[in-house]
Write a protein that holds these residues in place. Structure first.
Motif, PDB file in Angstrom:
ATOM      1  N   ALA A 191      50.993  43.416  39.943  1.00 36.48           N
ATOM      2  CA  ALA A 191      50.258  44.665  39.742  1.00 36.48           C
ATOM      3  C   ALA A 191      48.920  44.378  39.055  1.00 36.48           C
ATOM      4  O   ALA A 191      47.875  44.900  39.460  1.00 36.48           O
ATOM      5  CB  ALA A 191      51.087  45.631  38.901  1.00 36.48           C
ATOM      6  N   TRP A 192      48.946  43.508  38.036  1.00 38.78           N
ATOM      7  CA  TRP A 192      47.720  43.144  37.328  1.00 38.78           C
ATOM      8  C   TRP A 192      46.724  42.497  38.290  1.00 38.78           C
ATOM      9  O   TRP A 192      45.535  42.807  38.277  1.00 38.78           O
ATOM     10  CB  TRP A 192      48.045  42.167  36.186  1.00 38.78           C
ATOM     11  CG  TRP A 192      46.827  41.740  35.439  1.00 38.78           C
ATOM     12  CD1 TRP A 192      46.218  42.380  34.399  1.00 38.78           C
ATOM     13  CD2 TRP A 192      46.040  40.570  35.698  1.00 38.78           C
ATOM     14  NE1 TRP A 192      45.111  41.690  33.999  1.00 38.78           N
ATOM     15  CE2 TRP A 192      44.977  40.587  34.781  1.00 38.78           C
ATOM     16  CE3 TRP A 192      46.130  39.519  36.614  1.00 38.78           C
ATOM     17  CZ2 TRP A 192      44.009  39.580  34.734  1.00 38.78           C
ATOM     18  CZ3 TRP A 192      45.160  38.526  36.584  1.00 38.78           C
ATOM     19  CH2 TRP A 192      44.120  38.565  35.654  1.00 38.78           C
ATOM     20  N   MET A 193      47.255  41.641  39.162  1.00 38.14           N
ATOM     21  CA  MET A 193      46.397  40.928  40.112  1.00 38.14           C
ATOM     22  C   MET A 193      45.708  41.906  41.061  1.00 38.14           C
ATOM     23  O   MET A 193      44.485  41.824  41.267  1.00 38.14           O
ATOM     24  CB  MET A 193      47.268  39.945  40.888  1.00 38.14           C
ATOM     25  CG  MET A 193      46.585  39.145  41.949  1.00 38.14           C
ATOM     26  SD  MET A 193      47.821  38.210  42.871  1.00 38.14           S
ATOM     27  CE  MET A 193      48.368  39.453  44.021  1.00 38.14           C
ATOM     28  N   VAL A 194      46.481  42.847  41.620  1.00 38.51           N
ATOM     29  CA  VAL A 194      45.893  43.817  42.554  1.00 38.51           C
ATOM     30  C   VAL A 194      44.870  44.686  41.819  1.00 38.51           C
ATOM     31  O   VAL A 194      43.771  44.941  42.322  1.00 38.51           O
ATOM     32  CB  VAL A 194      46.992  44.688  43.204  1.00 38.51           C
ATOM     33  CG1 VAL A 194      46.371  45.777  44.057  1.00 38.51           C
ATOM     34  CG2 VAL A 194      47.918  43.826  44.037  1.00 38.51           C
ATOM     35  N   ALA A 195      45.218  45.113  40.585  1.00 36.64           N
ATOM     36  CA  ALA A 195      44.282  45.941  39.817  1.00 36.64           C
ATOM     37  C   ALA A 195      42.993  45.174  39.537  1.00 36.64           C
ATOM     38  O   ALA A 195      41.898  45.696  39.716  1.00 36.64           O
ATOM     39  CB  ALA A 195      44.940  46.390  38.516  1.00 36.64           C
ATOM     40  N   ALA A 196      43.146  43.908  39.130  1.00 31.59           N
ATOM     41  CA  ALA A 196      41.965  43.111  38.787  1.00 31.59           C
ATOM     42  C   ALA A 196      41.081  42.890  40.006  1.00 31.59           C
ATOM     43  O   ALA A 196      39.861  42.796  39.891  1.00 31.59           O
ATOM     44  CB  ALA A 196      42.388  41.773  38.193  1.00 31.59           C
ATOM     45  N   SER A 197      41.700  42.845  41.204  1.00 31.58           N
ATOM     46  CA  SER A 197      40.912  42.589  42.403  1.00 31.58           C
ATOM     47  C   SER A 197      40.022  43.787  42.736  1.00 31.58           C
ATOM     48  O   SER A 197      39.111  43.669  43.536  1.00 31.58           O
ATOM     49  CB  SER A 197      41.837  42.277  43.584  1.00 31.58           C
ATOM     50  OG  SER A 197      42.456  43.459  44.035  1.00 31.58           O
ATOM     51  N   SER A 212      37.450  38.733  39.240  1.00 30.42           N
ATOM     52  CA  SER A 212      37.793  39.723  40.266  1.00 30.42           C
ATOM     53  C   SER A 212      37.815  39.075  41.650  1.00 30.42           C
ATOM     54  O   SER A 212      38.655  39.424  42.485  1.00 30.42           O
ATOM     55  CB  SER A 212      36.827  40.905  40.219  1.00 30.42           C
ATOM     56  OG  SER A 212      35.504  40.452  40.142  1.00 30.42           O
ATOM     57  N   GLY A 213      36.918  38.110  41.878  1.00 31.89           N
ATOM     58  CA  GLY A 213      36.939  37.387  43.151  1.00 31.89           C
ATOM     59  C   GLY A 213      38.223  36.601  43.305  1.00 31.89           C
ATOM     60  O   GLY A 213      38.852  36.594  44.370  1.00 31.89           O
ATOM     61  N   MET A 214      38.636  35.965  42.213  1.00 32.96           N
ATOM     62  CA  MET A 214      39.891  35.207  42.217  1.00 32.96           C
ATOM     63  C   MET A 214      41.061  36.122  42.548  1.00 32.96           C
ATOM     64  O   MET A 214      41.912  35.810  43.380  1.00 32.96           O
ATOM     65  CB  MET A 214      40.067  34.562  40.841  1.00 32.96           C
ATOM     66  CG  MET A 214      41.338  33.815  40.571  1.00 32.96           C
ATOM     67  SD  MET A 214      42.862  34.768  40.321  1.00 32.96           S
ATOM     68  CE  MET A 214      42.473  35.779  38.918  1.00 32.96           C
ATOM     69  N   ALA A 215      41.085  37.307  41.879  1.00 36.10           N
ATOM     70  CA  ALA A 215      42.210  38.229  42.092  1.00 36.10           C
ATOM     71  C   ALA A 215      42.217  38.738  43.532  1.00 36.10           C
ATOM     72  O   ALA A 215      43.282  38.859  44.151  1.00 36.10           O
ATOM     73  CB  ALA A 215      42.125  39.387  41.113  1.00 36.10           C
ATOM     74  N   ALA A 216      41.028  39.006  44.089  1.00 35.63           N
ATOM     75  CA  ALA A 216      40.963  39.472  45.475  1.00 35.63           C
ATOM     76  C   ALA A 216      41.456  38.381  46.421  1.00 35.63           C
ATOM     77  O   ALA A 216      42.239  38.653  47.344  1.00 35.63           O
ATOM     78  CB  ALA A 216      39.529  39.867  45.829  1.00 35.63           C
ATOM     79  N   ALA A 217      41.023  37.139  46.166  1.00 36.08           N
ATOM     80  CA  ALA A 217      41.458  36.030  47.013  1.00 36.08           C
ATOM     81  C   ALA A 217      42.971  35.851  46.932  1.00 36.08           C
ATOM     82  O   ALA A 217      43.636  35.639  47.956  1.00 36.08           O
ATOM     83  CB  ALA A 217      40.756  34.744  46.590  1.00 36.08           C
ATOM     84  N   ALA A 218      43.524  35.961  45.728  1.00 36.71           N
ATOM     85  CA  ALA A 218      44.971  35.804  45.562  1.00 36.71           C
ATOM     86  C   ALA A 218      45.709  36.920  46.281  1.00 36.71           C
ATOM     87  O   ALA A 218      46.732  36.683  46.933  1.00 36.71           O
ATOM     88  CB  ALA A 218      45.338  35.792  44.080  1.00 36.71           C
ATOM     89  N   PRO A 235      43.412  32.668  26.961  1.00 34.59           N
ATOM     90  CA  PRO A 235      43.386  32.938  25.510  1.00 34.59           C
ATOM     91  C   PRO A 235      42.473  34.090  25.094  1.00 34.59           C
ATOM     92  O   PRO A 235      42.749  34.753  24.098  1.00 34.59           O
ATOM     93  CB  PRO A 235      42.908  31.615  24.915  1.00 34.59           C
ATOM     94  CG  PRO A 235      42.285  30.881  26.040  1.00 34.59           C
ATOM     95  CD  PRO A 235      42.971  31.326  27.274  1.00 34.59           C
ATOM     96  N   SER A 236      41.391  34.357  25.838  1.00 33.79           N
ATOM     97  CA  SER A 236      40.485  35.405  25.357  1.00 33.79           C
ATOM     98  C   SER A 236      40.719  36.756  26.022  1.00 33.79           C
ATOM     99  O   SER A 236      40.841  37.770  25.346  1.00 33.79           O
ATOM    100  CB  SER A 236      39.027  34.966  25.531  1.00 33.79           C
ATOM    101  OG  SER A 236      38.792  34.637  26.876  1.00 33.79           O
ATOM    102  N   SER A 237      40.811  36.805  27.352  1.00 33.32           N
ATOM    103  CA  SER A 237      40.913  38.120  28.000  1.00 33.32           C
ATOM    104  C   SER A 237      42.147  38.312  28.852  1.00 33.32           C
ATOM    105  O   SER A 237      42.253  39.295  29.566  1.00 33.32           O
ATOM    106  CB  SER A 237      39.691  38.368  28.884  1.00 33.32           C
ATOM    107  OG  SER A 237      38.551  37.809  28.317  1.00 33.32           O
ATOM    108  N   GLY A 238      43.092  37.377  28.828  1.00 37.64           N
ATOM    109  CA  GLY A 238      44.304  37.551  29.627  1.00 37.64           C
ATOM    110  C   GLY A 238      45.148  38.690  29.093  1.00 37.64           C
ATOM    111  O   GLY A 238      45.131  38.967  27.898  1.00 37.64           O
ATOM    112  N   PRO A 239      45.878  39.391  29.983  1.00 40.21           N
ATOM    113  CA  PRO A 239      46.654  40.561  29.540  1.00 40.21           C
ATOM    114  C   PRO A 239      47.702  40.247  28.479  1.00 40.21           C
ATOM    115  O   PRO A 239      47.938  41.067  27.598  1.00 40.21           O
ATOM    116  CB  PRO A 239      47.312  41.062  30.833  1.00 40.21           C
ATOM    117  CG  PRO A 239      47.124  40.006  31.831  1.00 40.21           C
ATOM    118  CD  PRO A 239      45.950  39.194  31.432  1.00 40.21           C
TER     119      PRO A 239
END
Lengths: 310, 321
Positions: free
Chosen positions: A61-67, A276-282, B152-156
């Motif tokens: 969920a975090w990954m999709v949101a971040a993308s 965000s690019g990383m999350a979209a790619a993932a 460490p800085s911005s991860g959930p």
């Protein structure tokens, strides 16, 4: 939960009447105190389980949101799962600029070719090993069983060496051949076991009809082994789509041949700040398998369970 | 059909094709048999059997890079591997990883499976789906995503810790005391679903009529679990533990993408050690890496042999009941 209460429930819901055919009157009787008390532990358990499951899917969920977030938003409000306004351009950046369109195409080609090759070679080998006795059969079985557990880390150096000699290193063909050549012994054994259980009258009838070895296998036997084929296709698909070690080593000098998993690590190595690019790619890379899993859950789970039962 | 019984069986299979008694017919069938085996013999021979054999030869040579010349040096590579403290470090980390991850995973999944197997559990299919989801996803990509989740800085994870004032930010993957344990956690999360399905399949084999009979005799649910279900699961415990042990030896994808073996080799498993010498070094030491691979391979063989013995023991245990 005491022993004496068990029969009461059994008589009310099961035993005399089928639970599904319960009348409305019985349904209105359901919400009694003893019934609620008896169910309470299960509801508590379900609540705990639901919490665990939310934790389980949170990374996705975090990954999709971040993308769908902008760079600023990710660092500002990393915990929230709903983006202010969906930033679809992240996907464009991953697909075109980072080359994930190409990586996707490579992965699809490699996976399909490998699945077809593996099914064909496991089915043919399993067929003759399971149904015929011939000189050398035991030797082949023994070799298969001995090498059952050879890990990739162990075989990778000679595999690269031989691929280089054959001129197959740094090509998708080479990757397909190497991926379908390693392991998959379980597939052969599953086919062998299944084909052995098919009665020989069937084969004799087919021979009387004038069918040859080849026709019997492709027209009669292989269609009958559908459940095994489904298991082999699914496990091979998963293993190939998710493969990393071999594709990594096979694409060192040809970045345009990378598969999704290799492309992902390369992308992060080059753009460590583009979250965000990383999350979209993932998301692009994981979506096909996740959708397939949700659509074909039953087959996935039966396929995995079939492996332990045997 | 079990692997062990397949290899043990001596009698020819029932479907033997004796329908063509003439010699010509039989030799044609033999031709077809070998034709059908050719793809497997060629592919499997080239990419699995040959590499296993060739590794032994490569481990006896000095060989810098795939284009380089091989020079026979006898057992020197083995001497060097055994003398390298980092090899023993990676071996120790592989063992440690295995010993932490396997029992945790096996028992947690058993617990979850018993809960999910009860028909009284609401929404159990949904729970099973959610728990199985990480299994189908690509390990290398999950590893990369986890780098960001544990940032460490911005991860959930760290944002959550900060929100509750628990810490000022833990460098989970960058600290040599936490990196291995973080990967352990993610590994259990990633493969929880598959072991869960194994256990659920095992629970399905507990016959309903036995449970029903015990219930009529006045057994409560807890007694049913202790005296009937768990004893019947014992043979599966052996198989599931061994399957988990074997897959815990193959953590290259996750470890390489999450920590790369670092920091300071604190999470370097044997597979990463081999990779580092063979592919990531400026002057690849392929002979040396092969020697390490042979030692690791022999170790895996020991685990595999244990597995076969375990499966036999499990079959005996099941047959005795």
């Amino acid at each position: 939960m005491t022993i004496t209460r068990e029969p009461t429930e059994a008589t009310r819901t099961g035993m005399l009447r089928r639970p599904r055919a319960r009348t409305d009157q019985a349904r209105s009787n359901r919400w009694t105190w003893p019934w609620i008390l008896r169910r309470l532990p299960w509801w508590t358990a379900a609540l705990l389980m639901a919490g665990g499951c939310l934790l389980w899917v949170y990374p996705f969920a975090w990954m999709v949101a971040a993308s769908l977030k902008s760079q600023l938003e990710i660092f500002g409000s990393g915990l929230s799962l709903i983006p202010d306004s969906p930033a679809w351009e992240n996907y464009g950046r991953a697909w075109n600029d980072a080359g994930f369109g190409q990586y996707m195409l490579n992965t699809v080609i490699v996976t399909f070719a490998t699945v077809i090759l593996v099914v064909l070679r496991c089915a043919t080998a399993g067929y003759v090993l399971g149904r015929y006795s011939f000189r050398g059969r035991k030797l082949i079985m023994a070799i298969l069983l001995i090498t059952l557990v050879a890990p990739t880390g162990y075989t990778i150096i000679p595999v690269v060496d031989i691929s280089m000699k054959l001129g197959l290193l740094n090509s998708l063909t080479g990757m397909v051949v190497a991926l379908s050549g390693s392991a998959h012994v379980v597939g052969i054994l599953l086919y062998a076991g299944y084909f052995r259980s098919i009665p020989k009258e069937l084969q004799e009838a087919a021979i009387l009809d004038g069918a040859g070895f080849f026709t019997i296998f492709f027209k009669v036997m292989l269609p009958m082994a559908r459940p095994v084929t489904a298991t082999v296709v699914l496990t091979t698909f998963l293993a190939t789509w998710n493969a990393y070690f071999l594709p990594l080593v096979f694409t060192f000098s040809r970045p345009e041949l990378r598969t999704l998993s290799v492309g992902m690590t390369a992308f992060v190595g080059e753009n460590s700040t583009d979250w965000s690019g990383m999350a979209a790619a993932a998301t692009i890379s994981l979506l096909p398998v996740v959708v397939l899993f949700i659509l074909m859950q039953r087959q996935f789970i039966d396929g995995i369970a079939g492996a332990v039962k045997s | 059909m079990s692997i062990a019984s397949l290899s043990r069986q001596k009698a020819p299979p029932p479907g033997k094709a004796e329908a063509a008694p003439r010699d010509r017919g039989r030799s044609r069938v033999t031709l077809w048999i070998w034709g059908f085996l050719t793809p497997t013999i060629v592919l499997y021979g080239l990419y699995t059997v040959y590499p296993v054999v060739a590794s032994y030869w490569y481990s006896l040579v000095e060989w810098n890079g795939f284009e380089g010349e091989k020079k026979f040096v006898g057992l020197r590579n083995y001497q060097e591997v055994f003398a390298d403290p980092l090899f023993w470090n990676s071996f120790k980390i592989t063992m440690l990883f295995m010993l932490v991850v396997v029992p945790l995973k096996v028992f947690l999944t058993l617990f979850a499976a018993i809960m999910l197997n009860s028909p009284k559990m609401p929404m159990r299919t949904l729970f099973r789906t959610a728990l199985f989801l990480p299994v189908v996803t690509t390990t290398a990509i999950v590893g990369v995503v986890m780098q960001f989740i544990f940032d460490p800085s911005s991860g959930p994870v760290n944002e959550l810790l900060r929100k509750f004032g628990l810490s000022e930010g833990v460098n989970f993957l960058g600290g040599s005391s936490t990196s291995l344990w973080t990967v352990c956690l993610v590994y259990i999360w990633k493969w929880f679903g598959i072991t869960l399905i194994y256990w659920l399949a095992a629970l399905q084999t507990v016959p309903d009529d036995v449970l029903e009979a015990a219930r009529i005799d006045g057994c409560g649910p807890r007694q049913l679990l202790r005296h009937i279900t768990l004893p019947l699961l014992k043979p599966f415990l052996i198989i599931i533990t061994l399957l988990s042990l074997e897959s815990a030896l193959k953590v290259f994808d996750l470890m390489q993408t999450m920590t790369g073996g670092g920091p300071y080799y604190s999470s370097e498993v044997v597979e990463i050690y081999i990779y580092r010498w063979a592919f990531a070094a400026t002057v690849p030491q392929l002979g040396f890496a092969s020697a390490a691979a042979v030692i690791f391979g022999l170790f895996v063989c020991v685990v595999g042999a244990l597995q076969l013995l375990g499966v036999r023991a499990a079959q005996k245990a099941r047959g005795a009941q």
